[in-house]
Design an enzyme around this catalytic site. Structure first.
Site, PDB file in Angstrom:
ATOM      1  N   LYS A  62      33.220  41.086  86.397  1.00  0.00           N
ATOM      2  CA  LYS A  62      32.279  40.749  86.811  1.00  0.00           C
ATOM      3  C   LYS A  62      32.364  39.362  87.842  1.00  0.00           C
ATOM      4  O   LYS A  62      33.386  39.169  88.501  1.00  0.00           O
ATOM      5  CB  LYS A  62      31.630  40.076  85.282  1.00  0.00           C
ATOM      6  CG  LYS A  62      31.482  41.184  84.356  1.00  0.00           C
ATOM      7  CD  LYS A  62      30.209  40.540  83.380  1.00  0.00           C
ATOM      8  CE  LYS A  62      29.995  41.579  82.662  1.00  0.00           C
ATOM      9  NZ  LYS A  62      29.606  40.822  81.172  1.00  0.00           N
ATOM     10  N   ARG A  83      36.164  42.866  75.121  1.00  0.00           N
ATOM     11  CA  ARG A  83      35.440  43.994  76.432  1.00  0.00           C
ATOM     12  C   ARG A  83      36.107  43.905  77.567  1.00  0.00           C
ATOM     13  O   ARG A  83      35.834  43.236  78.090  1.00  0.00           O
ATOM     14  CB  ARG A  83      34.211  43.838  76.271  1.00  0.00           C
ATOM     15  CG  ARG A  83      33.162  45.042  76.224  1.00  0.00           C
ATOM     16  CD  ARG A  83      31.557  44.603  76.705  1.00  0.00           C
ATOM     17  NE  ARG A  83      30.974  46.431  76.617  1.00  0.00           N
ATOM     18  CZ  ARG A  83      31.285  46.374  78.036  1.00  0.00           C
ATOM     19  NH1 ARG A  83      31.266  45.433  78.733  1.00  0.00           N
ATOM     20  NH2 ARG A  83      30.607  47.313  78.497  1.00  0.00           N
TER      21      ARG A  83
HETATM   22  C1  9MG Z   1      27.527  46.624  77.735  1.00  0.00           C
HETATM   23  N1  9MG Z   1      28.107  45.300  78.462  1.00  0.00           N
HETATM   24  C2  9MG Z   1      28.091  44.746  79.596  1.00  0.00           C
HETATM   25  N2  9MG Z   1      28.170  44.084  79.380  1.00  0.00           N
HETATM   26  C3  9MG Z   1      28.149  43.204  77.925  1.00  0.00           C
HETATM   27  C4  9MG Z   1      29.414  41.761  77.720  1.00  0.00           C
HETATM   28  O1  9MG Z   1      29.720  41.355  78.408  1.00  0.00           O
HETATM   29  N3  9MG Z   1      28.517  41.533  76.326  1.00  0.00           N
HETATM   30  C5  9MG Z   1      28.685  43.091  75.882  1.00  0.00           C
HETATM   31  N4  9MG Z   1      28.602  42.818  74.161  1.00  0.00           N
HETATM   32  N5  9MG Z   1      28.359  44.216  76.127  1.00  0.00           N
HETATM   33  C6  9MG Z   1      28.408  44.387  78.303  1.00  0.00           C
END
Ligand code: 9MG
Length: 274
Positions: free
Chosen positions: A221, A255
Site C-alpha cells: 500500500k 491479507r
Molecule cells: C479488498 N481490500 C483491499 N485492501 C483491503 C484491506 O486492507 N482489508 C480488506 N478486508 N480488504 C481489502
C-alpha cells in the site's frame, strides 16, 4: 481464538495469511496479470501451495481512484474462479465485494467469507450475509474509492475506527450474524493519510482488544511507498515489516500479495510468541 465460516473453523491462535487473487484488469499492483479465469485459478492454487490459509477473490478494484464495475461484469469475473477453486481446495475462499448480489452468488459458488470494505452498509448486504453461514470481514473506510484519498479527516483516527467497527458489529449481530462469524479490519489506506495509517498500526492492539479476530491489509500500500520512497513493485520488504508489526500487535489474518515471504515471517512471530 476461533472463527467460523461455512464448514470451516479457523484456529486463529496464530496469525494466518489471506492470499490476494485479483480478477481485475485494472488491479493496481499486478497489472491484471491474473484476469483470465484459468490464470486466476492457477494463481490461487499457487498461493495455497505457498501457505495461504484463506484466498480472497476480488473482481472490482478498490484502489484509490478506481471506478466501479457493473454487477454483471463482476459476477462474470469472480464466479467461475470461485467455482474452479472451491472444487479443488480445502481452505476458505473469501469474496471481496460490497454488492449483495455478488455475495449471494459467491457463497452459492463456494465462498465462505464475505470481505466487505464497506462493512455491509449497502442496502441488502446485512440480510444477504445473515441468510448464509458465511463469515464476514467488516472493514472501516472513510468515503468511496473514487474520492476517499482526497481529504481524509479525523479527530482521533483510532477511536473513530473502533467506534465505527463496534457499531457495525452490533448491527450485524442484530441482523442475525453471530459474533463467531465476524472479523474486524481498520481498513489501512481507505480514506486515511500516511499518519493515520501509521497511528492505526501503532495502536492496533486497541482494536484487537475488542476480542474479535482482526484482519490487517497493508501489502504494497501507498503508506509503505511514502515511508520508503519505493514504487508499488518494490514494496515486498516494507510489506513484510508491516505484516510482522500487525501480527505482533494481535492481528490474526494478514491479507497479502506475497504469500510465501509473509508465511515465513509470521512463523518467526509465532515462534517468538510461543
Ligand atoms: C479488498 N481490500 C483491499 N485492501 C483491503 C484491506 O486492507 N482489508 C480488506 N478486508 N480488504 C481489502
Amino acid at each position: 481464538m476461533q472463527f467460523t465460516c461455512g464448514k470451516f473453523q479457523l484456529d486463529l491462535t496464530r496469525p494466518i495469511v489471506m492470499g490476494i487473487v485479483n480478477v481485475t484488469p485494472d488491479s493496481f499492483s499486478d497489472g491484471g496479470k491474473y484476469a483470465a479465469t484459468d490464470l486466476a485459478i492457477r494463481h490461487g492454487l499457487d498461493l495455497i501451495a505457498q501457505g495461504a490459509g484463506i484466498l480472497d477473490i476480488g473482481g472490482e478494484s478498490t484502489r484509490p481512484g478506481a471506478d466501479p464495475v457493473p454487477l454483471s461484469e463482476e459476477l462474470k469475473r469472480v464466479i467461475p474462479v470461485i467455482e474452479g477453486l472451491a472444487a479443488q481446495i480445502e481452505v476458505p475462499i473469501s469474496i471481496d465485494t460490497y454488492k449483495p448480489e455478488v455475495m449471494k452468488a459467491a457463497v452459492a459458488a463456494g465462498a465462505s467469507i464475505v470481505n466487505d470494505v464497506f462493512a455491509l452498509q449497502e442496502p441488502g448486504a446485512l440480510e444477504t450475509v445473515a441468510a448464509t453461514d458465511a463469515g464476514v470481514c467488516l472493514m472501516h473506510s472513510q468515503g468511496r474509492p473514487q474520492t476517499m484519498q482526497l481529504d481524509p479527516q479525523y479527530q482521533n483516527v483510532v477511536a473513530e475506527v473502533i467506534d465505527f467497527l463496534k457499531a457495525r458489529m452490533t448491527t450485524a449481530e442484530q441482523a442475525g450474524i453471530p459474533r463467531n462469524r465476524i472479523m474486524l479490519d481498520p481498513g489501512f489506506g481507505f480514506g486515511k493519510r500516511s499518519a493515520h495509517n501509521l497511528k492505526l498500526l501503532r495502536e492496533l492492539q486497541q482494536l484487537c482488544a475488542i476480542g474479535q479476530p482482526v484482519l490487517a491489509g497493508l501489502s504494497r500500500k501507498s503508506v509503505l511507498g511514502q515511508v520508503t520512497g519505493n514504487d508499488v513493485d518494490a514494496r515486498l520488504h516494507s510489506s513484510i515489516a508491516a505484516a510482522v508489526i500487525a501480527a505482533m500487535k494481535g492481528a490474526r489474518i494478514i491479507r497479502v500479495h506475497d504469500v510465501k515471504a509473509t508465511v515465513d515471517a509470521l512463523k518467526i512471530v509465532t515462534a517468538v510468541e510461543n
